[in-house]
Design an enzyme around this catalytic site. Structure first.
Site, short mmCIF file in Angstrom:
data_model
loop_
_atom_site.label_atom_id
_atom_site.label_comp_id
_atom_site.label_asym_id
_atom_site.label_seq_id
_atom_site.Cartn_x
_atom_site.Cartn_y
_atom_site.Cartn_z
N ARG A 1 1.34 -0.60 0.37
CA ARG A 1 0.22 0.23 0.37
C ARG A 1 0.93 1.77 0.05
O ARG A 1 0.83 2.34 -0.46
CB ARG A 1 -0.88 0.45 1.50
CG ARG A 1 -1.90 1.28 1.05
CD ARG A 1 -3.65 1.42 2.21
NE ARG A 1 -2.82 0.54 3.45
CZ ARG A 1 -2.89 0.96 4.19
NH1 ARG A 1 -1.93 1.92 4.07
NH2 ARG A 1 -2.42 0.40 5.99
N TYR B 1 -17.03 14.75 -16.49
CA TYR B 1 -16.99 13.19 -16.99
C TYR B 1 -17.97 13.39 -15.31
O TYR B 1 -17.87 13.99 -14.62
CB TYR B 1 -15.80 12.56 -16.11
CG TYR B 1 -16.32 10.75 -15.35
CD1 TYR B 1 -16.42 10.35 -16.74
CD2 TYR B 1 -16.25 10.76 -14.49
CE1 TYR B 1 -16.86 9.11 -16.35
CE2 TYR B 1 -16.16 9.34 -13.72
CZ TYR B 1 -17.13 8.69 -14.79
OH TYR B 1 -17.19 7.20 -14.49
N ASP C 1 -8.26 17.42 -16.85
CA ASP C 1 -8.75 16.30 -17.11
C ASP C 1 -8.31 15.44 -17.87
O ASP C 1 -9.17 16.51 -19.15
CB ASP C 1 -9.74 15.98 -16.57
CG ASP C 1 -10.35 14.40 -16.50
OD1 ASP C 1 -9.63 13.82 -17.39
OD2 ASP C 1 -10.85 13.61 -15.69
N LYS D 1 -8.97 4.19 -19.86
CA LYS D 1 -9.42 4.49 -21.35
C LYS D 1 -8.35 4.42 -22.08
O LYS D 1 -8.12 2.81 -22.16
CB LYS D 1 -9.71 5.83 -21.11
CG LYS D 1 -11.47 6.34 -19.79
CD LYS D 1 -12.57 5.52 -20.31
CE LYS D 1 -13.54 5.62 -18.66
NZ LYS D 1 -13.51 6.97 -18.43
C1 LIG Z 1 -14.08 7.32 -17.22
C2 LIG Z 1 -13.77 8.52 -16.97
C3 LIG Z 1 -13.05 8.95 -15.58
C4 LIG Z 1 -13.43 8.14 -14.28
O1 LIG Z 1 -12.57 7.22 -14.45
P1 LIG Z 1 -12.18 5.97 -13.55
O2 LIG Z 1 -11.31 4.94 -14.22
O3 LIG Z 1 -13.72 5.73 -14.43
O4 LIG Z 1 -12.75 6.08 -12.33
C5 LIG Z 1 -12.69 10.40 -15.14
N1 LIG Z 1 -12.67 11.57 -16.36
C6 LIG Z 1 -12.30 11.33 -17.47
C7 LIG Z 1 -12.44 12.15 -18.29
C8 LIG Z 1 -13.48 10.03 -17.42
O5 LIG Z 1 -13.64 9.54 -18.61
#
Ligand SMILES: *Cc1c(COP(=O)(O)O)cnc(C)c1O
Length: 399
Positions: free
Chosen positions: A62, A116, A181, A206
């Site tokens: 951890r 998101y 992001d 993603k």
């Molecule tokens: C999917 C997504 C998230 C969240 O990520 P997870 O891996 O599903 O927790 C945050 N920001 C964007 C732009 C996303 O597409």
């Protein structure tokens, strides 16, 4: 020696491995590590509690994991940052960032919609003790307060593909750090640090993973921010699993090839959809939006990526009927995988966002989000075309 991104994507995660005598970074599944030297173990623990990335003894997974660290070192290099910290998911990364930013006692965050759905809900609900001011991109300066800890934006934004001018946000934010992001862009198409951002967030689930088989998030930033993020990660237990880190390292090597191949498909599909009589609007960076948005696209991104959104000349039911008629394209949330996915944001990913805010940021009930993969283009188009013709019956046409 400095290399191009195409080279770094293949080599960045391997460099530390080579030093250890491996060609491929090993998967280290140990949860604990023998501590024959108590003084060394104590000093190592102290170092982790202070937020250091590594120490003489990993102590406990951890606190530190070698496989995860290889991925982080690569991400820091790819985003042009001092450091990066990886998490068990994108939401874990964003949660850690909110907690780390609030650690100074300043709990106010300024954010620009759309983002998101999960990020929107997390910021709005105050679960982590923060306050949020949702503003338009040109209203950031006016929203900054003495207790503002962070400005958060997403570009291209999920799901409307709207772009936010990172440099303009940074200028308005002044001393306040800006987090971007950059999930939709990946380091292949956009590097927010070059435009003045302090922190870059990715849902690595993603494009970085890219094969739909790993959940992860990462924040690339300065060493100072990384230390604060690691302190939160240790306490909240949000470290990435080493198998996930291994898959991400493997994904990075082909990231540029995947992004460019999917983008070529998306560019062609965006054009064909725009010209299709049953399609009302297409949202795609550099193609849709105002002249200012297209100009910003040229300045900030080296390509539009492979996520697009569109509306049919029909209602939400027509949109759902289209999805139901698809035979190759998979109806599913998530994006950035080698295969093509489609979903209706108002029904799924953005369902938890305040309805008025949703409409205000352009997420109409009939909007569809398409994450284009690397399949053969004509197969994708044939599937979309046949499903569209089934979806639009006179009863579904908007008045
Ligand atoms: C999917 C997504 C998230 C969240 O990520 P997870 O891996 O599903 O927790 C945050 N920001 C964007 C732009 C996303 O597409």
């Amino acid at each position: 020696m400095k290399h191009q991104l195409a080279t770094d994507l293949v080599h960045a995660a391997r460099q530390g491995a080579t030093a250890g005598g491996w060609h491929v970074p090993p998967i280290d599944l140990s949860t604990t590590y023998p501590t024959p030297n108590p003084a060394e173990a104590s000093a190592s623990l102290d170092a982790f509690v202070e937020g250091q990335a590594s120490a003489a003894n990993p102590v406990y997974s951890r606190l530190h994991n070698g496989t995860v660290r290889h991925f982080e070192t690569a991400m820091a290099k790819l985003e042009g940052c001092e450091d990066a910290v990886a998490f068990a998911s994108g939401m874990a990364a964003i949660s850690a960032l909110i907690l780390a930013a609030g650690g100074s006692g300043n709990k106010h965050i300024v954010a620009v919609r759309p983002v998101y759905g999960g990020s929107d809900h997390l910021l709005s609900c105050g679960l982590l003790g923060n306050q949020v001011s949702w503003v338009e991109a040109d209203q950031v300066a006016a929203a900054i307060r003495p207790d503002t800890a962070l400005v958060m934006v997403e570009t291209p934004a999920n799901p409307t593909l709207k772009l936010v001018d990172i440099a303009a946000i940074v200028a308005q934010a002044g001393e306040v750090p800006v987090a971007v992001d950059s999930t939709f862009a990946t380091p292949v198409l956009q590097q927010p640090i070059k435009h003045g951002a302090a922190l870059v967030i990715h849902s690595a689930t993603k494009f970085l993973g890219g094969h739909g088989d790993v959940l992860s998030g990462v924040v690339a930033c300065s060493q100072d921010w990384a230390a604060r993020l690691r302190q939160v990660r240790i306490l909240t237990g949000a470290n990435l699993h080493p198998l996930g880190a291994y898959l991400l390292i493997r994904g990075l090597a082909t990231l540029r090839l995947r992004v460019l191949a999917a983008q070529a498909n998306a560019l062609e599909l965006a054009g064909r959809l725009s010209a299709h009589p049953l399609v009302d609007r297409v949202y795609f960076p550099g193609m849709s939006g105002s002249a200012a948005q297209r100009c910003l696209f040229q300045r900030q991104m080296s390509g539009p990526g492979s996520v697009l959104a569109f509306t049919l000349r029909g209602d939400a039911l027509a949109a759902e009927t289209l999805i139901a008629g698809l035979q190759l394209i998979t109806p599913a949330v998530s994006l950035g995988s080698v295969d093509t996915l489609i979903q209706r944001p108002a029904g799924l990913t953005h369902r938890i966002v305040d309805a008025e805010a949703l409409a205000g940021s352009g997420v109409s009930p009939n909007l569809l989000r398409l994450s284009v993969g690397i399949e053969y283009l004509e197969d994708l188009w044939a599937d979309l075309e046949q499903a569209m013709s089934k979806a639009i019956e006179p009863t579904h046409l908007a008045a």
